[in-house]
Scaffold this motif. Structure first.
Motif, PDB file in Angstrom:
ATOM      1  N   SER A 111       0.833  -1.196   0.000  1.00 14.08           N
ATOM      2  CA  SER A 111       0.000   0.000   0.000  1.00 14.08           C
ATOM      3  C   SER A 111       0.868   1.247   0.000  1.00 14.08           C
ATOM      4  CB  SER A 111      -0.913  -0.001   1.231  1.00 14.08           C
ATOM      5  OG  SER A 111      -1.720  -1.164   1.253  1.00 14.08           O
ATOM      6  N   PRO A 112       0.317   2.384  -0.483  1.00 14.69           N
ATOM      7  CA  PRO A 112       1.089   3.638  -0.484  1.00 14.69           C
ATOM      8  C   PRO A 112       1.572   3.993   0.919  1.00 14.69           C
ATOM      9  CG  PRO A 112      -0.900   3.852  -1.810  1.00 14.69           C
ATOM     10  CD  PRO A 112      -1.007   2.535  -1.105  1.00 14.69           C
ATOM     11  N   GLY A 113       2.805   4.468   1.009  1.00 14.14           N
ATOM     12  CA  GLY A 113       3.367   4.858   2.297  1.00 14.14           C
ATOM     13  C   GLY A 113       4.052   3.729   3.044  1.00 14.14           C
ATOM     14  N   ILE A 114       3.938   2.487   2.540  1.00 15.43           N
ATOM     15  CA  ILE A 114       4.588   1.333   3.186  1.00 15.43           C
ATOM     16  C   ILE A 114       5.814   0.936   2.372  1.00 15.43           C
ATOM     17  CG2 ILE A 114       4.344  -1.081   3.866  1.00 15.43           C
ATOM     18  CD1 ILE A 114       1.410  -0.616   4.324  1.00 15.43           C
ATOM     19  N   THR A 115       6.975   0.888   2.989  1.00 15.79           N
ATOM     20  CA  THR A 115       8.202   0.491   2.299  1.00 15.79           C
ATOM     21  C   THR A 115       8.047  -0.919   1.764  1.00 15.79           C
ATOM     22  OG1 THR A 115       9.510   1.875   3.782  1.00 15.79           O
ATOM     23  CG2 THR A 115      10.690   0.189   2.521  1.00 15.79           C
ATOM     24  N   ASP A 116       8.498  -1.141   0.544  1.00 22.77           N
ATOM     25  CA  ASP A 116       8.406  -2.468  -0.060  1.00 22.77           C
ATOM     26  C   ASP A 116       9.614  -3.302   0.375  1.00 22.77           C
ATOM     27  OD1 ASP A 116       7.949  -4.691  -1.521  1.00 22.77           O
ATOM     28  OD2 ASP A 116       7.975  -3.720  -3.486  1.00 22.77           O
ATOM     29  N   ALA A 148       9.649  -7.557   8.749  1.00 15.68           N
ATOM     30  CA  ALA A 148      10.812  -6.805   8.280  1.00 15.68           C
ATOM     31  C   ALA A 148      11.161  -5.673   9.242  1.00 15.68           C
ATOM     32  CB  ALA A 148      10.531  -6.240   6.888  1.00 15.68           C
ATOM     33  N   LEU A 149      10.177  -4.958   9.734  1.00 16.43           N
ATOM     34  CA  LEU A 149      10.437  -3.842  10.641  1.00 16.43           C
ATOM     35  C   LEU A 149      10.886  -4.319  12.018  1.00 16.43           C
ATOM     36  CD1 LEU A 149       7.490  -1.509   9.591  1.00 16.43           C
ATOM     37  CD2 LEU A 149       9.940  -1.107   9.221  1.00 16.43           C
ATOM     38  N   VAL A 150      10.330  -5.441  12.489  1.00 17.61           N
ATOM     39  CA  VAL A 150      10.789  -6.019  13.757  1.00 17.61           C
ATOM     40  C   VAL A 150      12.255  -6.426  13.639  1.00 17.61           C
ATOM     41  CG1 VAL A 150      10.560  -7.956  15.351  1.00 17.61           C
ATOM     42  CG2 VAL A 150       8.518  -6.766  14.539  1.00 17.61           C
ATOM     43  N   TYR A 151      12.603  -7.070  12.510  1.00 18.94           N
ATOM     44  CA  TYR A 151      13.996  -7.468  12.298  1.00 18.94           C
ATOM     45  C   TYR A 151      14.920  -6.247  12.324  1.00 18.94           C
ATOM     46  CZ  TYR A 151      12.909 -12.307  10.926  1.00 18.94           C
ATOM     47  OH  TYR A 151      12.523 -13.629  10.912  1.00 18.94           O
ATOM     48  N   SER A 202      14.437  -7.216   3.124  1.00 22.66           N
ATOM     49  CA  SER A 202      15.266  -6.027   2.889  1.00 22.66           C
ATOM     50  C   SER A 202      14.694  -5.213   1.733  1.00 22.66           C
ATOM     51  CB  SER A 202      16.712  -6.430   2.561  1.00 22.66           C
ATOM     52  OG  SER A 202      17.309  -7.119   3.662  1.00 22.66           O
ATOM     53  N   ALA A 203      14.715  -3.913   1.913  1.00 21.96           N
ATOM     54  CA  ALA A 203      14.224  -3.030   0.864  1.00 21.96           C
ATOM     55  C   ALA A 203      15.227  -2.881  -0.271  1.00 21.96           C
ATOM     56  CB  ALA A 203      13.894  -1.663   1.453  1.00 21.96           C
ATOM     57  N   ASP A 204      16.524  -3.094   0.033  1.00 18.65           N
ATOM     58  CA  ASP A 204      17.562  -3.045  -0.998  1.00 18.65           C
ATOM     59  C   ASP A 204      18.779  -3.821  -0.496  1.00 18.65           C
ATOM     60  OD1 ASP A 204      19.049  -1.303   0.744  1.00 18.65           O
ATOM     61  OD2 ASP A 204      17.939   0.413  -0.061  1.00 18.65           O
ATOM     62  N   GLU A 205      19.783  -3.945  -1.334  1.00 16.76           N
ATOM     63  CA  GLU A 205      20.971  -4.722  -0.998  1.00 16.76           C
ATOM     64  C   GLU A 205      21.729  -4.110   0.175  1.00 16.76           C
ATOM     65  OE1 GLU A 205      21.884  -6.159  -5.611  1.00 16.76           O
ATOM     66  OE2 GLU A 205      23.254  -4.794  -4.563  1.00 16.76           O
ATOM     67  N   SER A 206      21.823  -2.785   0.201  1.00 11.21           N
ATOM     68  CA  SER A 206      22.617  -2.131   1.247  1.00 11.21           C
ATOM     69  C   SER A 206      22.023  -2.390   2.627  1.00 11.21           C
ATOM     70  CB  SER A 206      22.713  -0.622   0.975  1.00 11.21           C
ATOM     71  OG  SER A 206      21.440  -0.008   1.053  1.00 11.21           O
TER      72      SER A 206
END
Length: 521
Positions: A3-8, A55-58, A148-152
């Motif tokens: 959903s909009p506003g939620i990091t993928d 993901a956010l808990v991690y 993870s949202a990206d590799e970094s």
């Protein structure tokens, strides 16, 4: 998409494999102040169906890990590698040697995400040079990539797990010494907490420790994704001991699985390892993630303190045998501190020795044996032959001998005469229940310290008068005089070798090769 506003946090995931996990649900609770509540939610799979919440808990759990002051983070990764917006080629990022050949399990990642996992592991190898042995890293990075949202971001999470410096707590083994001692510790725990399963492995495999050497891979690598994700939940909350619990639970379920079939016949250890791997990979058909965790946490009287004591005792015993922090293998043809060979016309003979000759001084003025079972003697001609420690091929010789029974014979002048009687040399006293290794576990003590020291553990000795390698039986495998001109060779019990050449010989050429850890200087 979320959903909009939620990091993928699912950009690397193949959602067709994720079952009923929600990608776009609101995260829900992600911060915990009550440790009991956090543990309860981790153990009961509270985050299992909400991808963003997990993901956010991690992120919170990993961010809370105490780490070294200077730890490479996401910004470092972006500077070095960048965050790819297109598919990476895994071949451009070969896995480092310290993963010991472990492959990257894809779990539920997209096939094209494999290159991103390789890139993260490759950058970890460059930014964490103190990591010398970590076979679990490919599975851990692959799992972290799911959230993870990206590799970094994945790189930073993996780096913090490696850089955790909380006293008495570690997240991942990073040296061969730590890894090898963890395998021995798992053997201790299996012997104590899973006696029926341990008995099955003993009956089925020719080398129990070789089977238990795979224990981490069962948990991080072979388990299906749904089970591995639940393991990560509790691992990030409770730490390393969780891995032992899960592996013991797997062993219990494996024993139950085998009990339903025919009585297993003893086979080579590779066959048993392959059989366990097949069972673990297919465990979802009979054991749910909830059932696996329930079994793991039902083991009583299992504390972090006990694990720490076992781990320290096993590390100490390995160090006494010559295993070092930076050593990558425990094998008889890998790393030796000193080595030399002798040439008698066309006969070339010699030895690889596991211990520095400085160790001879520990016995004071007495000529005494020291060294470890990594030593071996060899001859190059007429054919290349190596004679290793006899206990390796005949473990039944590893019987306890009272430490006080090994006394040097007295010569006519009241001193030890090693040249007259090669059996007279005292050896280093192995740890017993009354020495400093009183806390060693029965499994470890039985395998590594109950040795017939008088005959089969006489590895090396030296003084200003002679160099001696191998003792027991009829003589020494090699004896070199103080002038380094003459030598003798004979059959000895420690290496069960024949004379390596003519029993008395003159040395035409002597070479000495030494290896030094450049990182330690």
């Amino acid at each position: 998409s979320p959903s909009p506003g939620i990091t993928d946090f699912g950009v690397f995931v193949d959602w067709a494999q994720m079952g009923d996990v929600s990608r776009d649900a609101a995260p829900g609770k992600t911060e915990y102040k009550d440790l009991k509540e956090l543990k309860l939610h981790a153990r009961t799979g509270q985050w299992a169906r909400n991808h963003s919440q997990r993901a956010l808990v991690y992120r919170q759990l990993i961010k809370a890990l105490p780490c070294r002051a200077v730890t490479a983070d996401a910004a470092v990764y972006r500077d070095i590698v960048g965050n790819a917006s297109s598919k990476r080629n895994p071949a451009n990022f070969p896995l480092p040697e310290f993963v010991d050949g472990a492959a990257v399990p894809l779990y539920c990642l997209k096939p094209e995400s494999l290159g991103s996992v390789h890139a993260v592991i490759s950058c970890v190898a460059g930014e964490f040079p103190d990591v010398s042995h970590c076979p679990a890293l490919p599975a851990v990075v692959s799992l972290l990539m799911h959230w993870s949202a990206d590799e970094s971001q994945c790189f930073e999470a993996a780096g913090r797990l490696l850089a955790c410096n909380e006293p008495g707590r570690r997240m991942l083994d990073q040296t061969f010494l730590a890894y090898q001692s963890s395998c021995m510790t798992f053997g201790d725990l299996a012997h104590k907490y899973c006696p029926a399963a341990h008995k099955l492995i003993v009956a089925a495999a020719t080398d129990v420790l070789e089977v238990y050497a795979d224990w981490q891979r069962w948990v991080l690598g072979d388990l299906p994704f749904a089970h591995a994700a639940r393991v990560m939940d509790v691992f990030l909350v409770e730490g390393y001991k969780v891995l032992y619990r899960i592996a013991l639970a797997i062993l219990k379920f494996y024993r139950k699985h085998k009990a339903a079939g025919a009585t297993p016949r003893q086979q080579d250890s590779a066959g048993v390892k392959a059989d366990i791997q097949v069972f673990v990979r297919g465990i979802g058909g009979s054991v749910s993630p909830d059932k696996l965790l329930e079994k793991a946490f039902s083991i009583r009287l299992f504390s972090r303190k006990e694990i720490t004591l076992l781990q320290l005792a096993n590390e100490k015993s390995l160090q006494q045998r010559g295993i070092t922090v930076r050593q990558k293998r425990y094998a008889h043809d890998q790393l030796f501190v000193k080595g030399f060979y002798f040439e008698k016309r066309e006969r070339r003979n010699g030895a690889f020795l596991s211990t520095d000759w400085e160790e001879r001084k520990r016995g004071g003025n007495k000529l005494s044996y020291f060294g470890t079972g990594e030593c071996f003697v060899f001859r190059m001609k007429p054919e290349m032959e190596r004679y290793e420690w006899v206990v390796i091929k005949h473990p039944e010789l590893a019987n306890s001998t009272p430490a006080g029974s090994e006394q040097p014979d007295e010569g006519a002048n009241g001193t030890s005469d090693a040249n007259a009687n090669s059996h007279s040399l005292p050896v280093e006293t192995p740890p017993t229940s009354t020495t400093d290794s009183a806390h060693l576990s029965p499994f470890l003590a039985a395998r590594h310290f109950h040795l017939n020291v008088r005959n089969t553990s006489m590895f090396m000795a030296g003084s200003v008068d002679s160099i001696i390698i191998g003792g027991g039986g009829e003589g020494n495998a090699l004896y070199i005089d103080s002038e380094l001109n003459h030598g003798r060779t004979g059959r000895c019990t420690t290496f069960d070798n024949p004379p390596l050449c003519t029993e008395s010989f003159q040395i035409a050429l002597l070479e000495v090769w030494g290896f030094q850890d450049a990182m330690a200087t």
